[in-house]
Scaffold this motif. Structure first.
Motif, PDB file in Angstrom:
ATOM      1  N   ARG A 237       0.599  -1.378   0.105  1.00 30.87           N
ATOM      2  CA  ARG A 237      -0.242   0.265  -0.078  1.00 30.87           C
ATOM      3  C   ARG A 237       0.846   1.674  -0.059  1.00 30.87           C
ATOM      4  NH1 ARG A 237      -5.804  -0.378  -0.198  1.00 30.87           N
ATOM      5  NH2 ARG A 237      -5.791  -2.991  -0.175  1.00 30.87           N
TER       6      ARG A 237
ATOM      7  N   THR B  17       0.057  -0.417  13.560  1.00 29.56           N
ATOM      8  CA  THR B  17      -0.621  -1.173  14.157  1.00 29.56           C
ATOM      9  C   THR B  17      -0.939  -2.459  14.868  1.00 29.56           C
ATOM     10  OG1 THR B  17      -1.079  -1.456  11.616  1.00 29.56           O
ATOM     11  CG2 THR B  17      -1.923  -3.647  12.644  1.00 29.56           C
TER      12      THR B  17
ATOM     13  N   GLN C 255      -1.764  -0.758  18.543  1.00 31.99           N
ATOM     14  CA  GLN C 255      -3.590   0.086  18.432  1.00 31.99           C
ATOM     15  C   GLN C 255      -3.707  -1.593  18.525  1.00 31.99           C
ATOM     16  OE1 GLN C 255      -5.250   2.096  15.583  1.00 31.99           O
ATOM     17  NE2 GLN C 255      -7.003   1.290  15.669  1.00 31.99           N
TER      18      GLN C 255
ATOM     19  N   TRP D   9     -10.283  -7.792  11.713  1.00 29.17           N
ATOM     20  CA  TRP D   9     -10.083  -7.033  12.264  1.00 29.17           C
ATOM     21  C   TRP D   9      -8.366  -6.044  12.145  1.00 29.17           C
ATOM     22  CZ3 TRP D   9      -7.260  -6.475  17.150  1.00 29.17           C
ATOM     23  CH2 TRP D   9      -7.908  -5.809  17.917  1.00 29.17           C
TER      24      TRP D   9
ATOM     25  N   ARG E  77      -7.888  -4.538   9.207  1.00 27.94           N
ATOM     26  CA  ARG E  77      -9.046  -3.179   8.817  1.00 27.94           C
ATOM     27  C   ARG E  77      -8.118  -2.507   9.273  1.00 27.94           C
ATOM     28  NH1 ARG E  77     -13.196  -6.285   9.620  1.00 27.94           N
ATOM     29  NH2 ARG E  77     -13.166  -5.466  11.162  1.00 27.94           N
ATOM     30  N   ILE E  78      -7.171  -2.389  10.496  1.00 22.93           N
ATOM     31  CA  ILE E  78      -6.105  -1.520  11.432  1.00 22.93           C
ATOM     32  C   ILE E  78      -5.004  -1.217  10.443  1.00 22.93           C
ATOM     33  CG2 ILE E  78      -4.983  -1.272  12.899  1.00 22.93           C
ATOM     34  CD1 ILE E  78      -7.122  -3.398  14.460  1.00 22.93           C
TER      35      ILE E  78
ATOM     36  N   LEU F 201      -4.770  -0.929   7.412  1.00 19.57           N
ATOM     37  CA  LEU F 201      -5.342  -0.221   6.369  1.00 19.57           C
ATOM     38  C   LEU F 201      -5.339   0.978   6.739  1.00 19.57           C
ATOM     39  CD1 LEU F 201      -7.381  -2.429   4.242  1.00 19.57           C
ATOM     40  CD2 LEU F 201      -5.250  -2.172   3.581  1.00 19.57           C
ATOM     41  N   ASP F 202      -6.089   1.100   8.239  1.00 20.09           N
ATOM     42  CA  ASP F 202      -6.210   2.697   8.574  1.00 20.09           C
ATOM     43  C   ASP F 202      -4.739   3.053   8.435  1.00 20.09           C
ATOM     44  OD1 ASP F 202      -7.495   5.284   9.847  1.00 20.09           O
ATOM     45  OD2 ASP F 202      -6.909   4.313  11.055  1.00 20.09           O
ATOM     46  N   LYS F 203      -3.955   2.949   8.769  1.00 19.21           N
ATOM     47  CA  LYS F 203      -2.583   3.254   9.610  1.00 19.21           C
ATOM     48  C   LYS F 203      -1.746   3.253   7.756  1.00 19.21           C
ATOM     49  CE  LYS F 203      -2.867   2.672  13.382  1.00 19.21           C
ATOM     50  NZ  LYS F 203      -2.966   3.966  14.320  1.00 19.21           N
TER      51      LYS F 203
ATOM     52  N   ARG G  21      -3.152   4.161   5.188  1.00 20.01           N
ATOM     53  CA  ARG G  21      -4.146   5.807   5.243  1.00 20.01           C
ATOM     54  C   ARG G  21      -3.774   7.017   5.785  1.00 20.01           C
ATOM     55  NH1 ARG G  21      -8.584   2.342   4.585  1.00 20.01           N
ATOM     56  NH2 ARG G  21      -9.263   2.736   6.922  1.00 20.01           N
ATOM     57  N   GLN G  22      -3.324   7.069   6.957  1.00 22.04           N
ATOM     58  CA  GLN G  22      -3.199   7.938   7.691  1.00 22.04           C
ATOM     59  C   GLN G  22      -2.023   8.185   7.309  1.00 22.04           C
ATOM     60  OE1 GLN G  22      -3.204   6.629  12.082  1.00 22.04           O
ATOM     61  NE2 GLN G  22      -5.116   6.509  12.030  1.00 22.04           N
TER      62      GLN G  22
ATOM     63  N   ARG H 164      -1.610   9.878   3.898  1.00 21.97           N
ATOM     64  CA  ARG H 164      -2.402  11.875   4.261  1.00 21.97           C
ATOM     65  C   ARG H 164      -1.079  12.304   4.299  1.00 21.97           C
ATOM     66  NH1 ARG H 164      -6.595   9.534   6.474  1.00 21.97           N
ATOM     67  NH2 ARG H 164      -6.279   8.835   7.858  1.00 21.97           N
TER      68      ARG H 164
END
Length: 123
Positions: free
Chosen positions: A38, A52, A55, A72, A75-76, A78-80, A82-83, A86
């Motif tokens: 990613r 990750t 968390q 689960w 998802r954590i 993938l959120d990291k 994205r962060q 950004r």
């Protein structure tokens, strides 16, 4: 990702250090490779992997269904990712604005090596 449900249950139920370490060991490679795909940068992927698992370890008690662990944790992760993307974009915008401001004002207060470093980061 193959993580034994019993291991997840033990880690959630007891918080036992050995179970948590085994859980991290079982999932770490898959999570790192997901984040590397990613982010495209090994250093960023390592940082995001570490975040990750930080968390995961903080939130593991909230996992109600051990068999849901792979989804689960993905998802954590993938959120990291994205962060991290950004944050990278924000840094590029900041560096671009700084370079443009310096260039527009005619200032050459920065050493040429610093200017080259900023240009490289912007690229």
């Amino acid at each position: 990702m193959r993580v034994p449900e019993e291991l997840v249950e033990r880690a959630v139920r007891t918080g036992e250090r050995e179970a948590l370490a085994a859980l991290v060991a079982a999932a770490q490679s898959d999570i790192f490779h997901l984040l590397l795909s990613r982010l495209g940068d090994a250093t960023e992927a390592e940082d995001a992997t570490q975040e990750t698992f930080r968390q995961v370890l903080e939130s593991l008690k909230t996992l109600r269904e051990p068999r849901a662990f792979p989804g689960w944790i993905y998802r954590i992760a993938l959120d990291k990712a994205r962060q991290a993307r950004r944050a990278r974009a924000a840094e590029k915008r900041t560096l671009s604005a700084l370079a443009a401001r310096t260039s527009a004002s005619g200032e050459h207060a920065m050493h040429p090596a610093e200017q080259a470093e900023i240009r490289e980061k912007v690229r």
